[in-house]
Design a protein around this motif. Sequence first.
Motif, PDB file in Angstrom:
ATOM      1  N   MET A  61       0.959  -1.066  -0.120  1.00 38.63           N
ATOM      2  CA  MET A  61      -0.131  -0.256  -0.039  1.00 38.63           C
ATOM      3  C   MET A  61       0.737   1.295  -0.063  1.00 38.63           C
ATOM      4  O   MET A  61       1.846   1.434   0.059  1.00 38.63           O
ATOM      5  CB  MET A  61      -1.392  -0.024   0.869  1.00 38.63           C
ATOM      6  N   SER A  62       0.454   2.723  -0.897  1.00 38.85           N
ATOM      7  CA  SER A  62       1.800   3.901  -1.218  1.00 38.85           C
ATOM      8  C   SER A  62       0.808   4.039   0.238  1.00 38.85           C
ATOM      9  O   SER A  62      -0.058   3.888   0.664  1.00 38.85           O
ATOM     10  CB  SER A  62       0.929   3.904  -2.186  1.00 38.85           C
ATOM     11  N   LYS A  63       2.277   5.532   0.486  1.00 37.20           N
ATOM     12  CA  LYS A  63       2.171   6.024   1.592  1.00 37.20           C
ATOM     13  C   LYS A  63       0.132   7.194   1.307  1.00 37.20           C
ATOM     14  O   LYS A  63      -0.229   7.061   3.183  1.00 37.20           O
ATOM     15  CB  LYS A  63       3.411   7.676   1.716  1.00 37.20           C
ATOM     16  N   ALA A  64       0.015   7.483   0.259  1.00 40.86           N
ATOM     17  CA  ALA A  64      -1.008   8.374   0.181  1.00 40.86           C
ATOM     18  C   ALA A  64      -2.090   7.023   0.016  1.00 40.86           C
ATOM     19  O   ALA A  64      -3.494   7.888   1.300  1.00 40.86           O
ATOM     20  CB  ALA A  64      -1.234   8.673  -1.044  1.00 40.86           C
ATOM     21  N   SER A  65      -1.622   6.076   0.109  1.00 37.82           N
ATOM     22  CA  SER A  65      -3.608   4.906   0.331  1.00 37.82           C
ATOM     23  C   SER A  65      -3.726   5.136   1.299  1.00 37.82           C
ATOM     24  O   SER A  65      -4.745   4.434   2.460  1.00 37.82           O
ATOM     25  CB  SER A  65      -3.164   3.645   0.060  1.00 37.82           C
ATOM     26  N   LYS A  66      -1.850   4.761   1.878  1.00 34.48           N
ATOM     27  CA  LYS A  66      -2.362   3.967   4.001  1.00 34.48           C
ATOM     28  C   LYS A  66      -2.863   5.827   4.658  1.00 34.48           C
ATOM     29  O   LYS A  66      -3.692   5.188   5.635  1.00 34.48           O
ATOM     30  CB  LYS A  66      -0.798   4.344   4.366  1.00 34.48           C
TER      31      LYS A  66
END
Length: 252
Positions: free
Chosen positions: A1-6
Amino acid sequence: MSKASKATAARTRLMGEMKALRQEKWIHFDDNEDINILKWKFALMVINSDSVFNGAYLQAEMAFTEEYPYQPPKFRFLNPITHPNVYPDGQLCISILHTPGEDVMSGEDASERWSPLQCVESVLRSVLLLLDDPEISSPANVDAGVMYRDRREEYNKKARETVEQSKKKIPEGFEMPRSFETAPPPKVENDDDFWQESDDDFDFGGSDTGEDEDMEDYEGEDDDGEEDEGEDGSDDDGSDEEVVSGSEAKKR
């Protein structure tokens, strides 16, 4: 999971948790405060007549990272409070807020520490329990720990002073709840007919001896309760065969 998604997942979860907590009677969010979903400000209300902090309106804040719920939040009281597990700056020392995993040095089991299965509500309930059951083996406030252990009446007096000071922070027009309980449900009147149910209501499909015989006799009767007879006075099917009970039929 990408940082933005987290980050998006953390904010979405926190908004859901805040919405649920706003329905609870023991926590109060001041709607006049600007909402920062990563830094909550609220008050915990002690509604427990057995608590030495009963009646307290304890302002607090919780800070979250965009790694939530994989990393724990931080909790801090904004009211001055004398307690073995509260640092002078209001920071709370409690196992559930410690990073996940075992810590050999502290002796804490992993199940006592933070995990993604925890939530804000579980933290706040643990805080309320800790208020009246402090951990004094390794206190954050040593003086308070000694006072709690050796001079309990003095400690209780300090707690009552905290309660009275905290009440000055109650917003104008806000009424402190006095109990967790809601109005009792309406009384259900006894239904006398319930105790007069016939045996048929408790028939679970089994057959008693002679039951088949009763059914066959019933089927042979007309609406007036008389047996149907043919022109010659015999039964409709003309059979003089003797009726066999259910139990006897099974034997054959």
